[in-house]
Design a protein around this motif. Sequence first.
Motif, PDB file in Angstrom:
ATOM      1  N   GLN A  16       7.490  -4.768 -13.338  1.00 32.41           N
ATOM      2  CA  GLN A  16       6.985  -5.799 -12.346  1.00 32.41           C
ATOM      3  C   GLN A  16       6.956  -7.210 -13.176  1.00 32.41           C
ATOM      4  O   GLN A  16       7.319  -8.365 -12.779  1.00 32.41           O
ATOM      5  CB  GLN A  16       5.625  -5.822 -11.588  1.00 32.41           C
ATOM      6  N   ALA A  23      11.245 -12.310  -4.671  1.00 28.98           N
ATOM      7  CA  ALA A  23      10.946 -11.414  -3.588  1.00 28.98           C
ATOM      8  C   ALA A  23      10.796  -9.955  -3.987  1.00 28.98           C
ATOM      9  O   ALA A  23       9.511  -9.298  -3.637  1.00 28.98           O
ATOM     10  CB  ALA A  23      12.034 -11.439  -2.500  1.00 28.98           C
ATOM     11  N   GLU A  24      11.368  -9.383  -5.091  1.00 31.77           N
ATOM     12  CA  GLU A  24      11.236  -8.351  -5.656  1.00 31.77           C
ATOM     13  C   GLU A  24       9.951  -8.306  -6.454  1.00 31.77           C
ATOM     14  O   GLU A  24       9.104  -7.174  -6.065  1.00 31.77           O
ATOM     15  CB  GLU A  24      12.309  -7.939  -6.793  1.00 31.77           C
ATOM     16  N   ARG A  26       7.147  -9.937  -5.708  1.00 34.68           N
ATOM     17  CA  ARG A  26       6.109  -9.913  -4.612  1.00 34.68           C
ATOM     18  C   ARG A  26       6.010  -8.508  -4.187  1.00 34.68           C
ATOM     19  O   ARG A  26       4.963  -8.191  -3.871  1.00 34.68           O
ATOM     20  CB  ARG A  26       6.356 -11.100  -3.642  1.00 34.68           C
ATOM     21  N   ALA A  27       6.960  -7.751  -3.724  1.00 35.59           N
ATOM     22  CA  ALA A  27       7.149  -6.405  -3.291  1.00 35.59           C
ATOM     23  C   ALA A  27       6.509  -5.590  -4.410  1.00 35.59           C
ATOM     24  O   ALA A  27       5.544  -4.549  -3.860  1.00 35.59           O
ATOM     25  CB  ALA A  27       8.605  -5.947  -2.629  1.00 35.59           C
ATOM     26  N   GLU A  30       2.679  -6.088  -4.142  1.00 31.88           N
ATOM     27  CA  GLU A  30       2.059  -5.617  -3.189  1.00 31.88           C
ATOM     28  C   GLU A  30       1.874  -3.906  -2.892  1.00 31.88           C
ATOM     29  O   GLU A  30       0.881  -3.107  -2.593  1.00 31.88           O
ATOM     30  CB  GLU A  30       2.773  -5.812  -1.768  1.00 31.88           C
ATOM     31  N   ARG A  31       2.851  -3.355  -3.813  1.00 30.69           N
ATOM     32  CA  ARG A  31       2.935  -1.846  -3.921  1.00 30.69           C
ATOM     33  C   ARG A  31       1.906  -1.292  -4.948  1.00 30.69           C
ATOM     34  O   ARG A  31       1.293  -0.320  -4.734  1.00 30.69           O
ATOM     35  CB  ARG A  31       4.514  -1.316  -4.239  1.00 30.69           C
ATOM     36  N   HIS A  66      -3.014 -10.744  -4.103  1.00 34.79           N
ATOM     37  CA  HIS A  66      -1.656 -10.631  -4.307  1.00 34.79           C
ATOM     38  C   HIS A  66      -1.213 -12.095  -4.593  1.00 34.79           C
ATOM     39  O   HIS A  66      -0.376 -11.933  -5.500  1.00 34.79           O
ATOM     40  CB  HIS A  66      -1.120  -9.940  -2.842  1.00 34.79           C
ATOM     41  N   GLU A  70       0.470 -12.336  -8.004  1.00 33.41           N
ATOM     42  CA  GLU A  70       1.931 -12.637  -8.315  1.00 33.41           C
ATOM     43  C   GLU A  70       2.284 -14.066  -8.931  1.00 33.41           C
ATOM     44  O   GLU A  70       3.241 -13.924  -9.576  1.00 33.41           O
ATOM     45  CB  GLU A  70       2.503 -12.937  -6.943  1.00 33.41           C
TER      46      GLU A  70
END
Length: 140
Positions: A16, A23-24, A26-27, A30-31, A66, A70
């Motif tokens: 990460q 966007a990747e 952030r995803a 969140e995962r 988050h 982030e």
Amino acid sequence: MPDFDPQDLADRYIAQWTLPDAAERRAAVERLWADDGAHILQPPVEIRERAAGLGFGHTTLEARGHDAVEARVARSYEEFVEKRGLTFRPRADAVRLHDVVKFSWETVSTGTGEVVGGGLEVLLLGDDGRIRADYMFPGA
């Protein structure tokens, strides 16, 4: 808590920090992270020494949730990966004990492949396997 390979978690956690696409990133956050997960950093020695000189006995930096995590990951990417030409990689030493995962990581020059730093990560996981608290010790 779900069964998983702690080294896989370490690999995904470190990845990460090196993702160029917002966007990747952030995803990935969140995962990996609980909604109110906290990234708690022990600052480098020079920052702790300056803080002690100002009368602060204990110095930690914290990002919670988050959005804050982030932002922390994005700033790290910009500072270390984009500007300094560094990357991060986990060492193959991840271990799990109940809801805690511990592993070490390295900071590597993308130009020379030289290891220029690293640290220790201790992750406290929630029942769903996502990070509730991340204790980062750079330089450890």
